[in-house]
Design a protein around this motif. Sequence first.
Motif, short mmCIF file in Angstrom:
data_model
loop_
_atom_site.label_atom_id
_atom_site.label_comp_id
_atom_site.label_asym_id
_atom_site.label_seq_id
_atom_site.Cartn_x
_atom_site.Cartn_y
_atom_site.Cartn_z
N GLY A 85 0.83 -1.30 -0.29
CA GLY A 85 -0.17 0.18 -0.12
C GLY A 85 0.63 1.34 -0.34
N ARG A 86 2.07 1.47 -0.04
CA ARG A 86 2.98 2.53 -0.35
C ARG A 86 2.88 3.14 -1.50
N CYS A 87 2.16 2.82 -2.44
CA CYS A 87 2.12 3.17 -3.75
C CYS A 87 1.07 2.48 -4.27
N SER A 88 0.55 3.38 -5.73
CA SER A 88 -0.73 2.79 -6.76
C SER A 88 0.27 1.57 -7.46
N ARG A 89 -0.09 0.91 -7.31
CA ARG A 89 0.18 -0.86 -8.23
C ARG A 89 -0.31 -0.22 -10.19
N SER A 90 -1.23 0.54 -10.18
CA SER A 90 -1.92 0.77 -11.38
C SER A 90 -0.45 1.24 -12.65
N VAL A 91 0.25 2.61 -11.22
CA VAL A 91 1.58 3.70 -11.62
C VAL A 91 2.37 2.74 -11.79
N VAL A 92 2.07 2.00 -10.85
CA VAL A 92 3.93 0.62 -10.90
C VAL A 92 3.46 0.22 -12.53
N ASP A 93 2.49 -0.51 -13.03
CA ASP A 93 2.12 -1.13 -14.37
C ASP A 93 2.26 0.34 -14.98
N ALA A 94 1.55 1.49 -14.95
CA ALA A 94 2.93 2.41 -15.99
C ALA A 94 3.90 2.62 -16.55
N LEU A 95 4.94 2.54 -15.57
CA LEU A 95 6.20 2.58 -15.57
C LEU A 95 6.51 0.99 -15.41
N TYR A 96 6.28 0.28 -15.42
CA TYR A 96 6.53 -0.80 -16.15
C TYR A 96 6.60 -0.96 -17.81
N GLN A 97 5.33 -0.33 -18.35
CA GLN A 97 5.19 -0.47 -19.49
C GLN A 97 5.95 0.72 -20.09
N ILE A 98 7.30 1.31 -19.55
CA ILE A 98 7.95 2.59 -20.71
C ILE A 98 9.57 1.93 -19.95
N THR A 99 10.04 1.24 -18.94
CA THR A 99 11.32 0.77 -18.85
C THR A 99 11.33 -0.66 -18.98
N GLY A 100 10.56 -1.61 -19.17
CA GLY A 100 10.83 -2.97 -18.80
C GLY A 100 11.73 -3.41 -17.87
N ASP A 101 11.54 -4.81 -17.79
CA ASP A 101 12.73 -5.01 -16.93
C ASP A 101 14.18 -4.18 -16.71
N PHE A 102 14.46 -3.71 -17.81
CA PHE A 102 16.66 -3.33 -17.98
C PHE A 102 16.60 -2.30 -18.24
N PRO A 103 17.01 -1.12 -16.69
CA PRO A 103 17.09 -0.06 -17.28
C PRO A 103 18.06 0.33 -18.27
N GLN A 104 17.81 1.43 -18.49
CA GLN A 104 18.09 2.12 -20.02
C GLN A 104 20.07 2.22 -19.56
N GLY A 105 20.68 2.26 -20.61
CA GLY A 105 22.49 2.19 -20.42
C GLY A 105 22.41 0.83 -20.17
N PHE A 106 21.23 -0.62 -19.22
CA PHE A 106 22.28 -1.99 -19.26
C PHE A 106 22.69 -2.34 -20.21
N GLY A 107 23.67 -3.49 -19.86
CA GLY A 107 24.80 -3.97 -20.29
C GLY A 107 24.11 -5.41 -20.82
N VAL A 108 23.58 -5.83 -21.87
CA VAL A 108 23.21 -6.97 -22.36
C VAL A 108 24.51 -8.53 -22.99
N ILE A 109 24.27 -9.27 -22.31
CA ILE A 109 24.80 -10.06 -23.61
C ILE A 109 23.99 -11.21 -23.93
N TYR A 110 24.45 -11.54 -24.98
CA TYR A 110 23.02 -12.46 -25.94
C TYR A 110 24.01 -13.02 -26.93
N MET A 111 22.75 -14.69 -27.13
CA MET A 111 23.85 -15.43 -28.10
C MET A 111 22.65 -14.86 -29.58
N PRO A 112 23.16 -14.63 -30.53
CA PRO A 112 23.16 -14.39 -31.65
C PRO A 112 22.03 -15.78 -32.09
N ASN A 113 21.63 -15.57 -33.30
CA ASN A 113 20.74 -16.36 -34.31
C ASN A 113 21.59 -17.22 -34.86
N ASP A 114 22.67 -16.93 -34.99
CA ASP A 114 24.12 -17.93 -36.09
C ASP A 114 25.32 -18.25 -35.28
#
Length: 482
Positions: free
Chosen positions: A344-373
């Motif tokens: 109850g410290r903040c609104s879940r619907s507004v947390v949902d709204a921010l989640y839509q904006i940022t997703g799980d990974f913050p801007q500038g975060f370094g991702v390591i991935y497997m290329p398709n090839d």
Amino acid sequence: MLKNFSGDTKFTAKVKILLIKIYGPSPLKDSVLERAIAFYELESLSQGKVNVLKNEMTKLVQIDSDKSNKKLFNLEREQQVYLKSISAERNERAQHLQQICRDILELCEGESLVETKRKSAELLGTIQLLLPTEGSKVAVENERSKPLYRAVLALRLLDQACLKNPSSADALTQELADIVAVDFNELRNGSAEAFRQFADDVKIPVIMAAILQDIGHYHPKAQNIIKGLDGKLDHFRTLQVAERKALLQINYRETTKYLLNGIGAVNYLGDSVAEREAFASTQIKTLRFVKQLLMSSVQPKLGVGNLLKIPQIYTSIVLSTKDNYNYKLLPRVYQVLYKNAERGRCSRSVVDALYQITGDFPQGFGVIYMPNDVYQEARYEYAIVTQLYPDKPNEPKCRVTSRHLTFIGHGHDLVVKKSNNLYFVETAQNFSSMSKARLNEILSLLSSNYLERKELDLLPRCWQPVEYFSNKVNQKLWSRAR
């Protein structure tokens, strides 16, 4: 962090300058923070001098003589000069802060929603990529960067709340409409005048509130709690419950006092009575709105205070100042946010709204991935999160920064699927059959030196692009992909 401006792109240099202007330290001691500290330090002395002058004049009024009247005249003139100097200093602080707010708007908003999203992502990502992720300076540099970071988040959260379909309006939007005169229909229809008015009446106050949100922590009474009476305690330590409660009370009281007495309304310059009255009215409304935001952010429930509270929580984790700061854990920020919503410290619907904006990974975060090839050549590659509003929160929109195990300055954009992202355990397990020799070979190509490789996991889940971004060529992550 703020050196070598000549070795940066224009945008990176602007971000560094803005960070200095907000939370300093600045060469002229005139950042928002330094001005607030100076105000707090002189506040009691200033009030004391005003009281002394008033008391002296009160005594002289009761004495009717040429000598006392002359002295009274001199004291009145001294009081007027002193109060005028205080008013001038306050007005300068107000102008300085409002100009910074407009600089932020210019840096993170464009002529279209697409451009605004890109510029906001660039600003947030640049802040993250300028900050150290290891070592003794992490807490200090993160602390200085928080106000700007959460101000940008608050702006995008504001847009998400106000520009969505009117049929889905929630308590936040309704409360906002009650506080300020916002024509949401005109906004959603793309009216240029409505957007300009929205920026003046709503966005500027939101930025002001985001910047000032923790300014009361720098009042002497708050600093006594944070650093101890002798000033020797670690000011980034975890506070006891009683200390934290006391600090919250002081911060709210002194932040509000600084807003009203240290900042106040900008003085009108001009001769038109009608314009002066309109200007003064707008300034008063701005102050009231900022005060309302600060007050409601303490216990936001479902209302407008969430515009500050939720970015504040998000920023406190992504730009953490705690000893347990761990770069690898940044994508778990929403675990904390949703727990706060459940309590109850903040609104879940507004947390949902921010989640839509940022997703799980913050801007500038370094991702390591497997290329398709990857099956043609067993390897992984590096990328950096560079865009907001991912289609899926766990699949970030990135800019590729390595190709065939070689760093590049102009990669292409890529949505890193969960099935390709080594941050996720199930994806990393796909590399379990790769030989240790091959993994060491990859590390030798994608890390700068032996000591760095020695400290890395044999199969790293993410990477820290600070050194990569320090090269001017690599700062153009948001330019047109090649």
